[in-house]
Design a protein around this motif. Sequence first.
Motif, PDB file in Angstrom:
ATOM      1  N   ILE A   1      39.663  47.420  37.022  1.00 50.17           N
ATOM      2  CA  ILE A   1      39.289  48.806  36.734  1.00 50.17           C
ATOM      3  C   ILE A   1      39.472  49.612  38.016  1.00 50.17           C
ATOM      4  O   ILE A   1      38.807  49.366  39.022  1.00 50.17           O
ATOM      5  N   ASP A   2      40.392  50.552  38.004  1.00 54.56           N
ATOM      6  CA  ASP A   2      40.701  51.385  39.167  1.00 54.56           C
ATOM      7  C   ASP A   2      40.872  50.553  40.444  1.00 54.56           C
ATOM      8  O   ASP A   2      40.160  50.749  41.434  1.00 54.56           O
ATOM      9  N   PRO A   3      41.825  49.610  40.441  1.00 61.69           N
ATOM     10  CA  PRO A   3      42.003  48.765  41.629  1.00 61.69           C
ATOM     11  C   PRO A   3      42.481  49.562  42.839  1.00 61.69           C
ATOM     12  O   PRO A   3      43.213  50.545  42.699  1.00 61.69           O
ATOM     13  N   ILE A   4      42.039  49.118  43.998  1.00 60.68           N
ATOM     14  CA  ILE A   4      42.479  49.711  45.268  1.00 60.68           C
ATOM     15  C   ILE A   4      42.917  48.576  46.187  1.00 60.68           C
ATOM     16  O   ILE A   4      42.663  47.406  45.912  1.00 60.68           O
TER      17      ILE A   4
ATOM     18  N   LEU B   1      44.318  44.592  45.539  1.00 61.62           N
ATOM     19  CA  LEU B   1      44.297  44.434  44.077  1.00 61.62           C
ATOM     20  C   LEU B   1      45.219  45.448  43.397  1.00 61.62           C
ATOM     21  O   LEU B   1      45.855  45.143  42.391  1.00 61.62           O
ATOM     22  N   LYS B   2      45.324  46.645  43.944  1.00 58.65           N
ATOM     23  CA  LYS B   2      46.267  47.635  43.410  1.00 58.65           C
ATOM     24  C   LYS B   2      47.700  47.156  43.622  1.00 58.65           C
ATOM     25  O   LYS B   2      48.535  47.259  42.731  1.00 58.65           O
ATOM     26  N   THR B   3      47.959  46.597  44.804  1.00 62.68           N
ATOM     27  CA  THR B   3      49.293  46.064  45.094  1.00 62.68           C
ATOM     28  C   THR B   3      49.632  44.933  44.135  1.00 62.68           C
ATOM     29  O   THR B   3      50.752  44.862  43.622  1.00 62.68           O
ATOM     30  N   ILE B   4      48.688  44.047  43.886  1.00 62.86           N
ATOM     31  CA  ILE B   4      48.905  42.942  42.948  1.00 62.86           C
ATOM     32  C   ILE B   4      49.303  43.488  41.580  1.00 62.86           C
ATOM     33  O   ILE B   4      50.265  43.024  40.968  1.00 62.86           O
ATOM     34  N   LYS B   5      48.583  44.502  41.115  1.00 60.37           N
ATOM     35  CA  LYS B   5      48.908  45.104  39.814  1.00 60.37           C
ATOM     36  C   LYS B   5      50.263  45.796  39.858  1.00 60.37           C
ATOM     37  O   LYS B   5      51.086  45.628  38.946  1.00 60.37           O
ATOM     38  N   ASP B   6      50.525  46.565  40.909  1.00 60.47           N
ATOM     39  CA  ASP B   6      51.770  47.329  41.014  1.00 60.47           C
ATOM     40  C   ASP B   6      53.009  46.438  41.009  1.00 60.47           C
ATOM     41  O   ASP B   6      54.046  46.809  40.464  1.00 60.47           O
ATOM     42  N   VAL B   7      52.904  45.255  41.635  1.00 58.34           N
ATOM     43  CA  VAL B   7      54.071  44.365  41.718  1.00 58.34           C
ATOM     44  C   VAL B   7      54.089  43.313  40.609  1.00 58.34           C
ATOM     45  O   VAL B   7      55.023  42.526  40.506  1.00 58.34           O
ATOM     46  N   GLY B   8      53.039  43.291  39.788  1.00 57.97           N
ATOM     47  CA  GLY B   8      53.003  42.351  38.672  1.00 57.97           C
ATOM     48  C   GLY B   8      52.735  40.916  39.083  1.00 57.97           C
ATOM     49  O   GLY B   8      53.235  39.981  38.455  1.00 57.97           O
ATOM     50  N   ALA B   9      51.933  40.725  40.116  1.00 57.20           N
ATOM     51  CA  ALA B   9      51.650  39.380  40.621  1.00 57.20           C
ATOM     52  C   ALA B   9      50.466  38.737  39.903  1.00 57.20           C
ATOM     53  O   ALA B   9      49.662  39.419  39.271  1.00 57.20           O
ATOM     54  N   PHE B  10      50.379  37.434  40.002  1.00 63.42           N
ATOM     55  CA  PHE B  10      49.244  36.641  39.511  1.00 63.42           C
ATOM     56  C   PHE B  10      48.981  36.803  38.017  1.00 63.42           C
ATOM     57  O   PHE B  10      47.838  36.846  37.581  1.00 63.42           O
TER      58      PHE B  10
ATOM     59  N   PRO C   1      37.997  28.854  35.676  1.00 62.73           N
ATOM     60  CA  PRO C   1      38.739  30.072  35.343  1.00 62.73           C
ATOM     61  C   PRO C   1      37.923  31.349  35.529  1.00 62.73           C
ATOM     62  O   PRO C   1      36.751  31.305  35.872  1.00 62.73           O
ATOM     63  N   SER C   2      38.568  32.441  35.276  1.00 63.17           N
ATOM     64  CA  SER C   2      37.981  33.788  35.218  1.00 63.17           C
ATOM     65  C   SER C   2      37.833  34.478  36.559  1.00 63.17           C
ATOM     66  O   SER C   2      37.165  35.495  36.653  1.00 63.17           O
ATOM     67  N   LYS C   3      38.445  33.956  37.611  1.00 65.98           N
ATOM     68  CA  LYS C   3      38.396  34.658  38.897  1.00 65.98           C
ATOM     69  C   LYS C   3      39.391  35.813  38.833  1.00 65.98           C
ATOM     70  O   LYS C   3      40.570  35.621  38.607  1.00 65.98           O
ATOM     71  N   HIS C   4      38.883  37.022  39.030  1.00 67.69           N
ATOM     72  CA  HIS C   4      39.732  38.215  38.985  1.00 67.69           C
ATOM     73  C   HIS C   4      39.576  39.049  40.244  1.00 67.69           C
ATOM     74  O   HIS C   4      39.877  40.234  40.256  1.00 67.69           O
TER      75      HIS C   4
END
Length: 130
Positions: free
Chosen positions: A15-18, A21-30, A54-57
């Motif tokens: 939720i609103d990553p910075i 974590l924002k980079t991970i989302k932007d590049v489609g990682a993990f 599991p469930s580590k985010h």
Amino acid sequence: MTTPIFFTPNYEELIDPIGILKTIKDVGAFQAGTLGSEMIKELEPFKDRILEVPSKHGFNAFINTNLDKILKQRGITNIVLAGAVTSICIDSTGRAAHEKGYHVKILSDCTSARTVLKQEFYCSGIFPLC
């Protein structure tokens, strides 16, 4: 035990990553189910002895997982950490474990930081303080 960090394809867990974590989302990682989410082949012979939690985010393996409950159920009081990134996930998880009363050791030769300088700084200057 392993506490991998994986996300759904749309990253609904964030939720609103910075920051990273924002980079991970932007590049489609993990992303779960992708090549990078598989167990490394060197550990495959031991997979029946490795418990995946599991469930580590995020960075801290105790947040949104049942890691603490599993450790307590098994009577585990000593934790040895290995993995990446030293200054992020290892640091966050190690601090949380210490605050929960666990005895924590970090394997400096089994962790990795983004730079040699950061690795040396955390292993020689930060971790000995805990």
